[in-house]
Design a protein around this motif. Structure first.
Motif, short mmCIF file in Angstrom:
data_model
loop_
_atom_site.label_atom_id
_atom_site.label_comp_id
_atom_site.label_asym_id
_atom_site.label_seq_id
_atom_site.Cartn_x
_atom_site.Cartn_y
_atom_site.Cartn_z
N CYS A 90 -5.44 2.36 -13.89
CA CYS A 90 -4.34 1.56 -13.34
C CYS A 90 -3.01 2.00 -13.94
O CYS A 90 -2.97 2.65 -14.98
N LYS A 91 -1.94 1.62 -13.28
CA LYS A 91 -0.59 1.92 -13.75
C LYS A 91 0.29 0.69 -13.54
O LYS A 91 0.19 0.03 -12.51
N GLU A 92 1.13 0.44 -14.51
CA GLU A 92 2.14 -0.60 -14.36
C GLU A 92 3.41 0.09 -13.86
O GLU A 92 3.81 1.12 -14.40
N THR B 275 -9.98 7.61 -4.11
CA THR B 275 -8.81 8.50 -4.04
C THR B 275 -7.55 7.75 -3.63
O THR B 275 -6.48 8.35 -3.54
N ILE B 276 -7.66 6.45 -3.37
CA ILE B 276 -6.53 5.66 -2.86
C ILE B 276 -5.99 4.76 -3.96
O ILE B 276 -6.75 4.12 -4.68
N TRP B 277 -4.68 4.70 -4.10
CA TRP B 277 -4.04 3.76 -5.02
C TRP B 277 -3.76 2.48 -4.26
O TRP B 277 -3.24 2.51 -3.15
N ARG B 278 -4.11 1.35 -4.86
CA ARG B 278 -3.95 0.05 -4.22
C ARG B 278 -3.15 -0.89 -5.10
O ARG B 278 -3.17 -0.80 -6.31
N TRP B 279 -2.49 -1.82 -4.45
CA TRP B 279 -1.74 -2.89 -5.11
C TRP B 279 -2.75 -3.78 -5.83
O TRP B 279 -3.71 -4.24 -5.23
N ALA B 280 -2.54 -4.03 -7.12
CA ALA B 280 -3.51 -4.81 -7.89
C ALA B 280 -2.90 -6.08 -8.48
O ALA B 280 -3.60 -6.84 -9.12
N THR B 281 -1.63 -6.29 -8.28
CA THR B 281 -0.99 -7.49 -8.81
C THR B 281 -1.46 -8.68 -8.00
O THR B 281 -1.38 -8.68 -6.77
N LEU C 62 0.83 -1.21 0.00
CA LEU C 62 0.00 0.00 0.00
C LEU C 62 0.86 1.26 0.00
O LEU C 62 0.54 2.25 -0.66
N ARG C 63 1.97 1.22 0.73
CA ARG C 63 2.89 2.36 0.77
C ARG C 63 3.49 2.61 -0.62
O ARG C 63 3.54 3.74 -1.08
N LEU C 64 3.92 1.55 -1.27
CA LEU C 64 4.51 1.68 -2.60
C LEU C 64 3.46 2.19 -3.60
O LEU C 64 3.75 3.07 -4.42
N ALA C 65 2.24 1.69 -3.52
CA ALA C 65 1.16 2.15 -4.41
C ALA C 65 0.85 3.63 -4.17
O ALA C 65 0.63 4.38 -5.12
#
Length: 167
Positions: free
Chosen positions: A123-125, A149-155, A77-80
């Motif tokens: 999404c972003k790679e 508003t939150i970016w999440r890990w999707a892998t 989550l921090r990295l995202a």
């Protein structure tokens, strides 16, 4: 008194960075000893004592693995969150700050290499590095997606080498 010393040793270990293997084996052994002591206190026979000890040991191991999964999720989550605002080609530094030191602190760089968007899907790679000690870098790819508003890990499955078998 033995249990107090065991608990004190485990808590002291939590203060040391990078002692995951010691923590895993130490908590497992302490749980086994604690379970055997409990069984002896209630007057169980040898087979019951062994069973209780193994059950408590398995519970302690499962608890540690749960804490490790939560720690890894927090790192993701921090990295995202750091990579989310970047435009394609943008590069920034990232790091972790674990509240419980059961995983090592990590740091590195992250860049967005591609944006994947359609309708409400955004999404972003990303490609990110993890800097180790001695100075060496490992590189990984992942996908992150915006959830409100939150970016999440999707892998679905991060690299086994990086996260181990506890994904």
């Amino acid at each position: 008194m033995t249990r107090i010393r065991t608990v004190a040793l485990l808590l002291a270990c939590l203060a040391l960075p990078g002692c995951g293997a010691l923590l895993s084996e130490g908590s497992s052994a302490a749980a086994g000893i604690g379970g055997a002591s409990l069984a002896e206190a209630v007057g169980a026979n040898a087979a019951a004592t062994t069973g209780i000890g193994l059950g408590v040991q398995a519970g302690a191991r499962a608890g540690l693995q749960y804490a490790q999964r939560r720690s890894r999720n927090a790192a993701q989550l921090r990295l995202a969150a750091v990579a989310g605002p970047l435009e394609v080609g943008g590069v920034t530094r990232w790091d972790t700050d674990h509240s419980l030191p059961i995983e090592p602190e990590e740091r590195g760089e992250v860049t967005v290499v591609r944006r994947i968007a359609a309708g409400d899907l955004d999404c972003k790679e990303i490609v990110f590095s993890v800097e180790g000690d001695p100075p060496a870098r490992a590189f990984y790819t992942a996908t992150i997606c915006r959830d409100g508003t939150i970016w999440r890990w999707a892998t679905a499955e991060p690299a086994t080498e990086r996260w181990g078998s506890l994904q």
